[in-house]
Motif scaffolding. Structure first.
Motif, PDB file in Angstrom:
ATOM      1  N   ASP A 312      -1.561   2.433  49.353  1.00 23.64           N
ATOM      2  CA  ASP A 312      -2.641   3.367  49.678  1.00 23.64           C
ATOM      3  C   ASP A 312      -4.021   2.722  49.464  1.00 23.64           C
ATOM      4  OD1 ASP A 312      -3.132   6.284  50.386  1.00 23.64           O
ATOM      5  OD2 ASP A 312      -4.462   5.977  48.669  1.00 23.64           O
ATOM      6  N   THR A 313      -4.146   1.977  48.361  1.00 28.23           N
ATOM      7  CA  THR A 313      -5.434   1.340  48.058  1.00 28.23           C
ATOM      8  C   THR A 313      -5.824   0.352  49.168  1.00 28.23           C
ATOM      9  OG1 THR A 313      -4.096  -0.150  46.708  1.00 28.23           O
ATOM     10  CG2 THR A 313      -5.432   1.459  45.524  1.00 28.23           C
ATOM     11  N   THR A 314      -4.898  -0.544  49.524  1.00 31.34           N
ATOM     12  CA  THR A 314      -5.247  -1.581  50.498  1.00 31.34           C
ATOM     13  C   THR A 314      -5.445  -0.981  51.898  1.00 31.34           C
ATOM     14  OG1 THR A 314      -3.865  -3.060  49.175  1.00 31.34           O
ATOM     15  CG2 THR A 314      -4.607  -3.905  51.288  1.00 31.34           C
ATOM     16  N   GLY A 315      -4.540  -0.051  52.276  1.00 32.34           N
ATOM     17  CA  GLY A 315      -4.666   0.585  53.596  1.00 32.34           C
ATOM     18  C   GLY A 315      -6.000   1.326  53.707  1.00 32.34           C
ATOM     19  N   THR A 316      -6.373   2.043  52.648  1.00 30.91           N
ATOM     20  CA  THR A 316      -7.635   2.797  52.688  1.00 30.91           C
ATOM     21  C   THR A 316      -8.832   1.844  52.680  1.00 30.91           C
ATOM     22  OG1 THR A 316      -6.483   4.480  51.408  1.00 30.91           O
ATOM     23  CG2 THR A 316      -8.842   4.743  51.613  1.00 30.91           C
ATOM     24  N   ALA A 317      -8.728   0.760  51.927  1.00 28.42           N
ATOM     25  CA  ALA A 317      -9.832  -0.215  51.902  1.00 28.42           C
ATOM     26  C   ALA A 317     -10.028  -0.822  53.296  1.00 28.42           C
ATOM     27  CB  ALA A 317      -9.538  -1.314  50.885  1.00 28.42           C
ATOM     28  N   LEU A 318      -8.922  -1.098  53.981  1.00 25.80           N
ATOM     29  CA  LEU A 318      -9.013  -1.672  55.327  1.00 25.80           C
ATOM     30  C   LEU A 318      -9.665  -0.669  56.290  1.00 25.80           C
ATOM     31  CD1 LEU A 318      -8.379  -3.897  57.336  1.00 25.80           C
ATOM     32  CD2 LEU A 318      -6.034  -3.051  57.486  1.00 25.80           C
ATOM     33  N   LEU A 319      -9.255   0.583  56.185  1.00 25.61           N
ATOM     34  CA  LEU A 319      -9.841   1.626  57.030  1.00 25.61           C
ATOM     35  C   LEU A 319     -11.364   1.670  56.838  1.00 25.61           C
ATOM     36  CD1 LEU A 319      -9.757   4.297  58.722  1.00 25.61           C
ATOM     37  CD2 LEU A 319      -9.457   5.506  56.563  1.00 25.61           C
ATOM     38  N   HIS A 320     -11.793   1.621  55.588  1.00 23.11           N
ATOM     39  CA  HIS A 320     -13.234   1.684  55.333  1.00 23.11           C
ATOM     40  C   HIS A 320     -13.954   0.448  55.877  1.00 23.11           C
ATOM     41  CE1 HIS A 320     -12.111   5.086  52.885  1.00 23.11           C
ATOM     42  NE2 HIS A 320     -13.383   5.424  52.845  1.00 23.11           N
ATOM     43  N   LEU A 373     -13.135   2.824  45.855  1.00 20.32           N
ATOM     44  CA  LEU A 373     -11.948   3.684  45.994  1.00 20.32           C
ATOM     45  C   LEU A 373     -11.455   4.261  44.678  1.00 20.32           C
ATOM     46  CD1 LEU A 373      -9.971   1.599  48.616  1.00 20.32           C
ATOM     47  CD2 LEU A 373     -11.402   3.613  48.972  1.00 20.32           C
ATOM     48  N   ILE A 374     -11.533   3.482  43.610  1.00 20.49           N
ATOM     49  CA  ILE A 374     -11.196   4.041  42.287  1.00 20.49           C
ATOM     50  C   ILE A 374     -12.541   4.171  41.580  1.00 20.49           C
ATOM     51  CG2 ILE A 374      -9.849   3.756  40.171  1.00 20.49           C
ATOM     52  CD1 ILE A 374      -7.841   2.183  41.769  1.00 20.49           C
ATOM     53  N   PRO A 375     -13.128   5.368  41.608  1.00 22.27           N
ATOM     54  CA  PRO A 375     -14.559   5.488  41.274  1.00 22.27           C
ATOM     55  C   PRO A 375     -14.906   5.445  39.800  1.00 22.27           C
ATOM     56  CG  PRO A 375     -13.675   7.569  42.115  1.00 22.27           C
ATOM     57  CD  PRO A 375     -12.547   6.613  42.101  1.00 22.27           C
ATOM     58  N   GLN A 376     -13.937   5.652  38.937  1.00 15.43           N
ATOM     59  CA  GLN A 376     -14.225   5.501  37.511  1.00 15.43           C
ATOM     60  C   GLN A 376     -12.960   5.054  36.763  1.00 15.43           C
ATOM     61  OE1 GLN A 376     -12.953   9.020  38.781  1.00 15.43           O
ATOM     62  NE2 GLN A 376     -15.121   9.130  38.925  1.00 15.43           N
ATOM     63  N   TYR A 377     -13.163   4.300  35.680  1.00 15.33           N
ATOM     64  CA  TYR A 377     -12.026   3.849  34.861  1.00 15.33           C
ATOM     65  C   TYR A 377     -12.170   4.464  33.483  1.00 15.33           C
ATOM     66  CZ  TYR A 377     -12.795   0.187  38.330  1.00 15.33           C
ATOM     67  OH  TYR A 377     -13.038  -0.477  39.497  1.00 15.33           O
ATOM     68  N   THR A 378     -11.071   5.021  32.971  1.00 12.81           N
ATOM     69  CA  THR A 378     -11.155   5.596  31.628  1.00 12.81           C
ATOM     70  C   THR A 378     -10.232   4.835  30.690  1.00 12.81           C
ATOM     71  OG1 THR A 378     -11.601   7.716  32.660  1.00 12.81           O
ATOM     72  CG2 THR A 378     -11.051   7.751  30.326  1.00 12.81           C
ATOM     73  N   LYS A 379     -10.814   4.292  29.644  1.00 12.65           N
ATOM     74  CA  LYS A 379     -10.065   3.481  28.671  1.00 12.65           C
ATOM     75  C   LYS A 379      -9.906   4.263  27.375  1.00 12.65           C
ATOM     76  CE  LYS A 379     -10.000   0.407  31.596  1.00 12.65           C
ATOM     77  NZ  LYS A 379      -8.785  -0.154  32.114  1.00 12.65           N
ATOM     78  N   ILE A 380      -8.913   3.846  26.585  1.00 10.91           N
ATOM     79  CA  ILE A 380      -8.698   4.503  25.295  1.00 10.91           C
ATOM     80  C   ILE A 380      -9.016   3.519  24.181  1.00 10.91           C
ATOM     81  CG2 ILE A 380      -6.976   5.612  23.808  1.00 10.91           C
ATOM     82  CD1 ILE A 380      -5.398   6.305  26.289  1.00 10.91           C
ATOM     83  N   CYS A 381      -9.703   3.989  23.152  1.00 15.42           N
ATOM     84  CA  CYS A 381      -9.953   3.120  22.002  1.00 15.42           C
ATOM     85  C   CYS A 381      -8.639   2.965  21.230  1.00 15.42           C
ATOM     86  CB  CYS A 381     -11.041   3.739  21.122  1.00 15.42           C
ATOM     87  SG  CYS A 381     -11.255   2.830  19.597  1.00 15.42           S
ATOM     88  N   THR A 382      -8.159   1.719  21.135  1.00 15.52           N
ATOM     89  CA  THR A 382      -6.866   1.473  20.486  1.00 15.52           C
ATOM     90  C   THR A 382      -7.049   0.818  19.119  1.00 15.52           C
ATOM     91  OG1 THR A 382      -6.823  -0.487  21.904  1.00 15.52           O
ATOM     92  CG2 THR A 382      -5.372   1.321  22.509  1.00 15.52           C
ATOM     93  N   LYS A 439     -21.868  -9.177  34.805  1.00 16.23           N
ATOM     94  CA  LYS A 439     -22.849  -8.229  34.261  1.00 16.23           C
ATOM     95  C   LYS A 439     -22.300  -6.801  34.211  1.00 16.23           C
ATOM     96  CE  LYS A 439     -27.159 -10.522  35.507  1.00 16.23           C
ATOM     97  NZ  LYS A 439     -28.179 -10.630  36.556  1.00 16.23           N
ATOM     98  N   GLY A 440     -21.078  -6.603  34.668  1.00 16.56           N
ATOM     99  CA  GLY A 440     -20.471  -5.263  34.633  1.00 16.56           C
ATOM    100  C   GLY A 440     -20.999  -4.340  35.714  1.00 16.56           C
ATOM    101  N   ILE A 441     -21.717  -4.905  36.712  1.00 13.05           N
ATOM    102  CA  ILE A 441     -22.346  -4.072  37.737  1.00 13.05           C
ATOM    103  C   ILE A 441     -21.398  -3.828  38.913  1.00 13.05           C
ATOM    104  CG2 ILE A 441     -24.177  -4.079  39.490  1.00 13.05           C
ATOM    105  CD1 ILE A 441     -25.901  -5.643  37.464  1.00 13.05           C
ATOM    106  N   PHE A 442     -20.611  -4.855  39.244  1.00 14.13           N
ATOM    107  CA  PHE A 442     -19.728  -4.745  40.405  1.00 14.13           C
ATOM    108  C   PHE A 442     -18.276  -4.909  39.947  1.00 14.13           C
ATOM    109  CE2 PHE A 442     -17.892  -6.673  44.422  1.00 14.13           C
ATOM    110  CZ  PHE A 442     -17.881  -5.468  45.099  1.00 14.13           C
ATOM    111  N   LEU A 443     -17.516  -3.796  40.016  1.00 13.32           N
ATOM    112  CA  LEU A 443     -16.168  -3.811  39.440  1.00 13.32           C
ATOM    113  C   LEU A 443     -15.133  -3.173  40.375  1.00 13.32           C
ATOM    114  CD1 LEU A 443     -17.302  -2.423  35.951  1.00 13.32           C
ATOM    115  CD2 LEU A 443     -16.660  -4.791  36.421  1.00 13.32           C
ATOM    116  N   PRO A 444     -15.033  -3.630  41.627  1.00 11.21           N
ATOM    117  CA  PRO A 444     -14.106  -2.938  42.534  1.00 11.21           C
ATOM    118  C   PRO A 444     -12.658  -3.035  42.080  1.00 11.21           C
ATOM    119  CG  PRO A 444     -14.847  -5.003  43.505  1.00 11.21           C
ATOM    120  CD  PRO A 444     -15.656  -4.801  42.259  1.00 11.21           C
TER     121      PRO A 444
END
Ligand code: HEM
Length: 507
Positions: A312-320, A373-382, A439-444
């Motif tokens: 789904d990720t790659t197919g949608t990225a190609l469409l865009h 396509l994945i607009p935010q990442y949520t991490k857990i403090c371990t 720099k953490g600015i571009f994280l596709p």
């Protein structure tokens, strides 16, 4: 009157505990000295999670716009659960890379504890945590290393040729207008199935079989998994419900289908004895079976990791990417010139040549930036840690706390990408990509040890499809303006059927 007063008192006694339950944590960030984005009583900071009336990206945007530049992070509430929202890209880099040992797991990897019977989901690094994640990831990623992809490159070359034959027939039949989402998924399914199971899925050769079984099953999985994810996120308001409901993220029907497919493919490969010559993912699975005594379920789990996380990720990225190129004829022509000048006499291009085309790469990055396509990442403090909020203040982060990185917002911030809604691949020229990631600015694809495991595979699939399509077709937008929009889910993407015109160049 007396009865009315009694009734009102009883109602208050009933409502009060619920109100306290929902708002108990609302002082959490104030007590710790972190600026708080004011939450709503039941809905927290992101109301769309429960109401489904707004998209998470829009809800996050409001907080981002208000506090960005003033604070490195703010305190938010996922309904009633406290969470940290990162506003400074350098802090995103800290979370993903330099302080990874304190944020090793992702939110999704905590969900699987409630779905232990989901036998293939729990074999996917995306859903895994701790040592299990480490083992699963190291087992799977050898199968999609740069070396293996280079050795299996013929799959993408042949796939590209099939794509062109398929398109040539389709444009004749449909007066040049093709539903492009379907086209992109057909190509993605074709190369994925060939690479993972060594089979021709028939998506480019048997168009009459509609919808194709592999595509149908992968799409079924995607909509089911996304639906379950949204339910699971909403259930944060009453986490005990997770114990009652028998959650699963992979539907049984797709589990059975892909298990059978893996079994049949392995039998066929062993029968034809082709293993030595095809260095694809199936040959990697067979090595895992021989060398590590991996079980049938382990092999299916690894196969599904690649297929389901990548389809789904790659197919949608190609469409865009195709949509942005249709909207930007100048960029499209520039790409075509680069591609046509690089093609060898027999219209081929080696793996190394493909990887080295600079403008093609810039087009892919710019498409990934705009679509996020994945607009935010949520991490857990371990591992308990701290965040330096400013010169004087530091925030202690407890184990179990979740922290969100709003990469969609970074990607669309005019401070980092001037005129951010315009498709301009040149922003990535002069090798600026590495610097922006650092720099953490571009994280596709995210960053650090949990960076997308299939990044190379995705880039290869995207680049090869663009190469074959752009060299033979002029892509033109339809008369009706199409605009990416947010559904009730997580991203802001193209919705529904997307009709683009493909005008074939005469030779
Ligand atoms: C353009 C296509 C793709 C995009 C934009 C993409 C993006 C991402 C992102 C952003 C993450 C990190 C998510 C997070 O931290 O919450 C991720 C993780 C992952 N991706 Fe991809 N991905 C793509 C294609 C693929 C493909 C083809 C595969 C096939 C192997 C794949 C497999 C994975 C896996 C297994 C993870 C989890 C990694 C881990 O937690 O260690 N992805 N992807």
């Amino acid at each position: 009157m007396y009865l009315l007063i009694l009734g009102l008192m009883a109602l208050h006694l009933l409502v009060l505990p619920i109100y306290l339950y929902l708002t108990w944590h609302h002082n959490y960030w104030r007590k710790r000295g972190l600026v708080t984005v004011k939450p709503l009583t039941l809905l927290g900071t992101y109301p769309g999670l429960l109401t489904r009336k707004s998209n998470l990206v829009h809800d996050v945007q409001r907080a981002y716009d208000k506090y960005k530049g003033k604070h490195r992070a703010v305190g938010v509430f996922m309904t009633r659960e406290p969470q940290i929202l990162v506003l400074d890209p350098q802090l995103a880099h800290e979370v993903l890379v330099s302080n990874f040992r304190s944020y090793r797991d992702t939110l999704t990897s905590s969900y699987i504890r409630h779905a232990k019977w989901d036998k293939y989901a729990k074999r996917n690094p995306f859903w895994a945590s701790g040592e299990t994640w480490k083992r699963l990831r190291s087992e799977a990623q050898v199968g999609i290393s740069a070396r293996r992809l280079a050795q299996a490159y013929a799959i993408w070359e042949e796939g590209g040729k099939k794509l062109n034959e398929y398109m040539a027939n389709q444009v004749l039949e449909h007066n040049n207008i093709l539903e492009t989402r379907d086209l992109c998924f057909r190509y993605t399914a074709h190369v994925m199935a060939d690479f993972i199971w060594g089979i021709d899925a028939g998506t480019l050769t048997r168009p009459l079989e509609n919808p194709n079984k592999i595509q149908q099953m992968a799409s079924k999985w995607t909509s089911y998994a996304f639906y379950m994810l949204s339910i699971f996120m909403a259930s944060v308001i009453a986490p005990f419900t997770r114990l009652l409901l028998r959650f699963r993220f992979y539907p049984k029907e797709t589990d059975d289908f892909f298990s059978n497919l893996t079994k049949r493919s392995i039998d066929l490969r062993l029968k034809t004895g082709e293993d030595g010559s095809r260095n694809d993912y199936l040959s990697h699975l067979l090595q895992l079976r021989e060398q590590k005594q991996a079980s049938h379920d382990d092999l299916v789990g690894h196969a599904l990791t690649v297929m389901l996380d990548g389809y789904d990720t790659t197919g949608t990225a190609l469409l865009h990417a195709l949509y942005y190129l249709a909207e930007s004829p100048t960029a499209q022509q520039k790409l075509r010139t680069e591609v046509q000048q690089s093609l060898n006499d027999d219209k081929s291009l080696s793996f190394e040549q493909l990887c080295a085309l600079p403008y093609l790469e810039q087009v892919v990055y710019e498409s990934l930036r705009l679509s996020s396509l994945i607009p935010q990442y949520t991490k857990i403090c371990t591992n308990p840690t701290h965040i330096q909020l400013n010169e004087f203040k530091r925030l202690e982060v407890e184990e179990g706390m979740t922290i969100m990185i709003p990469n969609y917002q970074f990607h669309h911030d005019k401070q980092y990408f001037p005129d951010p809604e315009t498709f301009r691949p040149e922003r990535f020229e002069n090798g600026v990509y590495d610097e922006l990631v650092q720099k953490g600015i571009f994280l596709p694809f995210s960053d650090g040890p949990r960076i997308c495991m299939g990044m190379r595979l995705a880039l290869l699939t995207l680049k090869s499809a663009l190469l074959y399509i752009v060299s033979d077709y002029q892509i033109v937008t339809s008369k009706e303006k199409i605009v990416p929009s947010g559904d009730s889910g997580f991203g802001i993407t193209l919705q529904g059927d997307i009709f683009l015109e493909f005008r074939r160049f005469m030779r």
